[in-house]
Motif scaffolding. Sequence first.
Motif, PDB file in Angstrom:
ATOM      1  N   VAL A 294      11.901 -13.984 -54.202  1.00  0.00           N
ATOM      2  CA  VAL A 294      12.840 -12.940 -53.776  1.00  0.00           C
ATOM      3  C   VAL A 294      14.113 -13.557 -53.205  1.00  0.00           C
ATOM      4  O   VAL A 294      15.233 -13.136 -53.548  1.00  0.00           O
ATOM      5  CB  VAL A 294      12.170 -12.007 -52.742  1.00  0.00           C
ATOM      6  N   ASN A 295      13.975 -14.560 -52.367  1.00  0.00           N
ATOM      7  CA  ASN A 295      15.156 -15.210 -51.795  1.00  0.00           C
ATOM      8  C   ASN A 295      15.999 -15.890 -52.866  1.00  0.00           C
ATOM      9  O   ASN A 295      17.235 -15.843 -52.836  1.00  0.00           O
ATOM     10  CB  ASN A 295      14.740 -16.229 -50.731  1.00  0.00           C
ATOM     11  N   THR A 296      15.330 -16.518 -53.842  1.00  0.00           N
ATOM     12  CA  THR A 296      16.042 -17.188 -54.933  1.00  0.00           C
ATOM     13  C   THR A 296      16.824 -16.176 -55.772  1.00  0.00           C
ATOM     14  O   THR A 296      17.994 -16.404 -56.114  1.00  0.00           O
ATOM     15  CB  THR A 296      15.053 -17.968 -55.828  1.00  0.00           C
ATOM     16  N   ILE A 297      16.198 -15.067 -56.096  1.00  0.00           N
ATOM     17  CA  ILE A 297      16.832 -14.026 -56.923  1.00  0.00           C
ATOM     18  C   ILE A 297      18.024 -13.415 -56.198  1.00  0.00           C
ATOM     19  O   ILE A 297      19.130 -13.319 -56.761  1.00  0.00           O
ATOM     20  CB  ILE A 297      15.802 -12.931 -57.289  1.00  0.00           C
ATOM     21  N   VAL A 298      17.813 -13.007 -54.974  1.00  0.00           N
ATOM     22  CA  VAL A 298      18.871 -12.320 -54.216  1.00  0.00           C
ATOM     23  C   VAL A 298      20.046 -13.257 -53.952  1.00  0.00           C
ATOM     24  O   VAL A 298      21.212 -12.869 -54.139  1.00  0.00           O
ATOM     25  CB  VAL A 298      18.312 -11.750 -52.891  1.00  0.00           C
ATOM     26  N   ASN A 299      19.784 -14.484 -53.559  1.00  0.00           N
ATOM     27  CA  ASN A 299      20.874 -15.425 -53.275  1.00  0.00           C
ATOM     28  C   ASN A 299      21.711 -15.742 -54.519  1.00  0.00           C
ATOM     29  O   ASN A 299      22.923 -15.941 -54.435  1.00  0.00           O
ATOM     30  CB  ASN A 299      20.301 -16.731 -52.692  1.00  0.00           C
ATOM     31  N   ALA A 300      21.047 -15.796 -55.676  1.00  0.00           N
ATOM     32  CA  ALA A 300      21.774 -16.122 -56.915  1.00  0.00           C
ATOM     33  C   ALA A 300      22.580 -14.950 -57.454  1.00  0.00           C
ATOM     34  O   ALA A 300      23.627 -15.146 -58.077  1.00  0.00           O
ATOM     35  CB  ALA A 300      20.783 -16.602 -57.976  1.00  0.00           C
ATOM     36  N   LEU A 301      22.119 -13.726 -57.208  1.00  0.00           N
ATOM     37  CA  LEU A 301      22.764 -12.547 -57.789  1.00  0.00           C
ATOM     38  C   LEU A 301      23.782 -11.895 -56.856  1.00  0.00           C
ATOM     39  O   LEU A 301      24.569 -11.054 -57.292  1.00  0.00           O
ATOM     40  CB  LEU A 301      21.715 -11.507 -58.207  1.00  0.00           C
TER      41      LEU A 301
END
Length: 302
Positions: A294-301
């Motif tokens: 979740v952190n990876t997805i949100v930070n990248a988008l």
Amino acid sequence: MKKLIYILAIALVFGCKNDTQTNGKLKVVTTTTMITDLVKNIGGDFIEVEGLMGSGVDPHLYKASEGDVTKLVNANIIFYNGLHLEGKLVEVFEKMERSNKTQVALGENLDKSQLIGSDYFASNYDPHVWFNIEFFKQFAKQVTKTLSEKDPKNAVNYIENEKNYLAKLSALESEVSSVINALPKEKRILVTAHDAFNYFGKNYDFEVVGLQGLSTATEAGVKDVRKLAEFIIENKIKAIFIESSVPKRTIEALVAAVKAKDHDVEIGGTLYSDALGNAGTLEGTYIGMFKYNVNTIVNALK
């Protein structure tokens, strides 16, 4: 496979052991890393757990070895996902149904009306159900019930472990929702190597697009890459993701196809889809994996 089935048949006839080991602990065999982590949390020190698959292993393509057959034959309980996730192990599990082994296909016991259907997958249901935390809670309840029935003297311990783990899963749900709420809905388009995140997308209002289908056994072709590249450009998507259990070459080809049309897209990181991270790391647990993703997805988008 025929050789393994023959070995399995012989072993079931001559090699079956008593209900518990000499030390009194149930012997439990699991398939995916997610289920292994779950069973360890519920069983604790009162059982012995052996997982067939490790970090980075693709369950869609996993084939049983002779060593796996031995583990399965010596087990008292076998927990697996079902819904044809472990497609190449189905024949082994079917043969074992004739023995006195307790086999639990956790996904098969979910309410089918709540599952995501698919015309392109053998079971007609998307098997990546662990990306719905509520489903994973139901897995926990099934595991507790099975362990308690097979080992009633330790039932109170299994029930207490379940209570503690369910509380952690509820806390995970709250944390995940809070992080995702920081991402505007128009940016919630998740492009990954294969369609493993549909339950995640349904729960958290993401449009999910996989380069490959639900099973990694189906290869993505040039047409698929070209079509998805156009989708990325049209929707101005800034980041796409590789998966730890899927070769990254197809996503790299997708990035190249997008950049060839003068649109800038980056690989936003590696997500854990069909397997957890390395043992001993945060991502090596179900809860840690979910937070990391979740952190990876949100930070990248963002």
